[in-house]
Design a protein around this motif. Sequence first.
Motif, PDB file in Angstrom:
ATOM      1  N   ILE A 113      12.751 -34.620 -50.951  1.00 21.77           N
ATOM      2  CA  ILE A 113      13.093 -36.039 -51.089  1.00 21.77           C
ATOM      3  C   ILE A 113      13.369 -36.627 -49.709  1.00 21.77           C
ATOM      4  O   ILE A 113      14.171 -36.089 -48.941  1.00 21.77           O
ATOM      5  N   ALA A 114      12.712 -37.713 -49.401  1.00 21.26           N
ATOM      6  CA  ALA A 114      12.875 -38.350 -48.095  1.00 21.26           C
ATOM      7  C   ALA A 114      13.052 -39.853 -48.268  1.00 21.26           C
ATOM      8  O   ALA A 114      12.482 -40.454 -49.168  1.00 21.26           O
ATOM      9  N   SER A 115      13.837 -40.438 -47.391  1.00 21.31           N
ATOM     10  CA  SER A 115      14.010 -41.892 -47.383  1.00 21.31           C
ATOM     11  C   SER A 115      13.766 -42.401 -45.974  1.00 21.31           C
ATOM     12  O   SER A 115      13.898 -41.648 -45.006  1.00 21.31           O
ATOM     13  N   PRO A 116      13.421 -43.664 -45.819  1.00 26.07           N
ATOM     14  CA  PRO A 116      13.163 -44.209 -44.488  1.00 26.07           C
ATOM     15  C   PRO A 116      14.363 -44.101 -43.549  1.00 26.07           C
ATOM     16  O   PRO A 116      14.190 -44.021 -42.331  1.00 26.07           O
ATOM     17  N   SER A 117      15.573 -44.100 -44.099  1.00 25.50           N
ATOM     18  CA  SER A 117      16.765 -44.055 -43.256  1.00 25.50           C
ATOM     19  C   SER A 117      17.206 -42.637 -42.914  1.00 25.50           C
ATOM     20  O   SER A 117      18.147 -42.446 -42.149  1.00 25.50           O
ATOM     21  N   ASN A 118      16.544 -41.643 -43.455  1.00 22.31           N
ATOM     22  CA  ASN A 118      16.888 -40.249 -43.170  1.00 22.31           C
ATOM     23  C   ASN A 118      16.660 -39.961 -41.685  1.00 22.31           C
ATOM     24  O   ASN A 118      15.575 -40.201 -41.157  1.00 22.31           O
ATOM     25  N   THR A 119      17.686 -39.443 -41.013  1.00 19.78           N
ATOM     26  CA  THR A 119      17.568 -39.189 -39.572  1.00 19.78           C
ATOM     27  C   THR A 119      16.509 -38.136 -39.259  1.00 19.78           C
ATOM     28  O   THR A 119      15.990 -38.095 -38.136  1.00 19.78           O
ATOM     29  N   MET A 121      13.529 -38.065 -40.554  1.00 20.11           N
ATOM     30  CA  MET A 121      12.288 -38.821 -40.373  1.00 20.11           C
ATOM     31  C   MET A 121      12.209 -39.374 -38.953  1.00 20.11           C
ATOM     32  O   MET A 121      11.174 -39.282 -38.280  1.00 20.11           O
ATOM     33  N   TYR A 122      13.311 -39.922 -38.502  1.00 24.15           N
ATOM     34  CA  TYR A 122      13.353 -40.501 -37.159  1.00 24.15           C
ATOM     35  C   TYR A 122      13.163 -39.430 -36.092  1.00 24.15           C
ATOM     36  O   TYR A 122      12.408 -39.613 -35.126  1.00 24.15           O
ATOM     37  N   GLY A 123      13.821 -38.280 -36.266  1.00 28.65           N
ATOM     38  CA  GLY A 123      13.756 -37.237 -35.251  1.00 28.65           C
ATOM     39  C   GLY A 123      12.377 -36.640 -35.112  1.00 28.65           C
ATOM     40  O   GLY A 123      11.852 -36.487 -33.999  1.00 28.65           O
ATOM     41  N   VAL A 124      11.742 -36.288 -36.229  1.00 26.79           N
ATOM     42  CA  VAL A 124      10.422 -35.653 -36.174  1.00 26.79           C
ATOM     43  C   VAL A 124       9.368 -36.652 -35.701  1.00 26.79           C
ATOM     44  O   VAL A 124       8.530 -36.341 -34.846  1.00 26.79           O
ATOM     45  N   TYR A 125       9.404 -37.852 -36.259  1.00 27.76           N
ATOM     46  CA  TYR A 125       8.450 -38.891 -35.842  1.00 27.76           C
ATOM     47  C   TYR A 125       8.577 -39.172 -34.340  1.00 27.76           C
ATOM     48  O   TYR A 125       7.566 -39.262 -33.629  1.00 27.76           O
ATOM     49  N   PRO A 534       7.991 -41.391 -45.679  1.00 29.59           N
ATOM     50  CA  PRO A 534       8.272 -42.762 -45.253  1.00 29.59           C
ATOM     51  C   PRO A 534       8.373 -42.854 -43.738  1.00 29.59           C
ATOM     52  O   PRO A 534       8.913 -41.951 -43.085  1.00 29.59           O
ATOM     53  N   LEU A 535       7.840 -43.903 -43.187  1.00 27.86           N
ATOM     54  CA  LEU A 535       8.038 -44.161 -41.761  1.00 27.86           C
ATOM     55  C   LEU A 535       9.514 -44.468 -41.519  1.00 27.86           C
ATOM     56  O   LEU A 535      10.161 -45.093 -42.360  1.00 27.86           O
ATOM     57  N   PRO A 536      10.069 -44.037 -40.402  1.00 29.00           N
ATOM     58  CA  PRO A 536      11.499 -44.276 -40.132  1.00 29.00           C
ATOM     59  C   PRO A 536      11.814 -45.768 -40.143  1.00 29.00           C
ATOM     60  O   PRO A 536      11.106 -46.563 -39.511  1.00 29.00           O
TER      61      PRO A 536
END
Length: 551
Positions: A113-119, A121-125, A534-536
């Motif tokens: 489960i992933a959400s756009p606000s998940n850190t 997502m931001y870190g890997v992207y 999701p994109l960050p």
Amino acid sequence: MKTINKFILSIGAVASMALGACTGDLDLMPTDPQKITAGSFDEDPVGYMDRVMADCYLQFATYGANGNASVSGTDGGMTTFQRALFILETIPTDEANWLPAADADYGLIQYGIASPSNTIMYGVYSRLMINVAVCTDFIQTVNNGYFNIPADQQWKADEYLRQARILRAAAYYYLIDLWGNVPYASDDTSIGSVPPQMDRAELFGIMTTDLEQVVAAYGSNASQSWGYVGKEVAEALLVKYYLNAEVYTGTPRWADCLRHAENIITRHKGNGFVASDGVATGLAKNYSTLFAANNRQYANGGSGDVHENLWVIPSDVERMTSYANSMFMIAGWIGGDQNAKYNQTEAWKCMSTRPEFAALFEWDSNMTNSDDQRVAWWCTADDGFNFSDLTYNQASWGNNGYLAIKYTNWNLDEYGDKMASQPNATKMISNDYAVIRLAEIYLSAAEAYIHQGNSTKALEYTNYIRERAGLQGWSAGEFNLDNLFQERARELYTENVRRTDLIRAGKWISGYNWTWKNQTLKGSDFPAHYNLYPLPSTIVSLAGMKQNPGY
């Protein structure tokens, strides 16, 4: 020199690298970026080009030079290339999980489960985009003539350009795979500008075209120095791109996948493991040796005559700190009681494998021992591990799954036995991390052959992998695409391919469930839009990007 690219002057750190006519070893040594000034740059333009090129490699090897993480606001070790991919490619699948219950973002990722606000997502992207930016900026710097390269050193600049394009295509492969529609910075995109978001299929076309051009530029020269990328890695990446072309673009590219896979396989045949049909496959004789402390000899440019590890990320216990790569692949699994087994002092108790994945292997009736070499270093019931409590937190570690480990800090001979001389037990270790192996190319070719209607050749290649693992090969009557996907799972586990393979097999969203998939104990289907992450949200907001559907 009219100007100096601002990247060279503003980058947080650079590293030196000795190329030595494309035969030297990778030597990542931190240096002081303040020493690179407009006044000193002309003193050694080629030397500075070496150092900036080295940073392209450094961004794939560790989280940042001199202990400074390239991605701010997240855990530095987590944003190292290998570990970042492991989080999104492996932890949400049946292969592994992440146990610390207090980490809410990791906690959701292990359920898929992933959400756009998940850190996360931001870190890997951010890690992947940083790698793209560093490579692109290097390419621009060379193309714009800022290095003032002497004519007799132009060969080196040309080779570096090819390497930077390969590394950039590697980062884009994972961006396309995980997020689909991402920004594309061309060689003409100015640093500081916001590149346009591009359609997944269109970006696929740009990257494969670029890699095809790189391969053509190498001609017949497929030699590759240890630690570097070259024609072999470019073709291996094209195999990965084309294998997934139908998912990424809607149009299969099996023939193109085979063209490059066969090029690689042909170059490696003649040494290594000899299959039952008498073919010297180019595979190592023993699976475990590929991940041992002395696995450098099995890398391209290594000292041995078998180079199964096509692309490796080098490590050095004395000169590099990285809480990822081979170190992570031991420490992330084990507890203190397992330190002696793997000859490593770090132990996190953060992972175990799920029962559905463990069951893919051929065990005895107690599920403790197997003839399959690929589980030789696992911790099983013989070591006190079981599946009695499938609550995924550290308090249940030891009872919520086996430890699916393949890396060790032992020197192994070609048959997988411990050698007389051994490294010290340390926190950081010097094993190379194998990003792409020849075994993956064989299995990818086998899959393409099945889709081309040549099951005989597919069976031949798949049985090479099974036989090397110490197992009986499939018969023609029992072999099918499902068998092949299971063999990929057994051979390539924890090598950051599992989620991609499940999507391509049509078993990620539905058709196959595993423990705690979609946060359900017995597993449940994902929503259809979960084929893309999701994109960050931070990136979407700042860059004005369009979010992926469903988020």
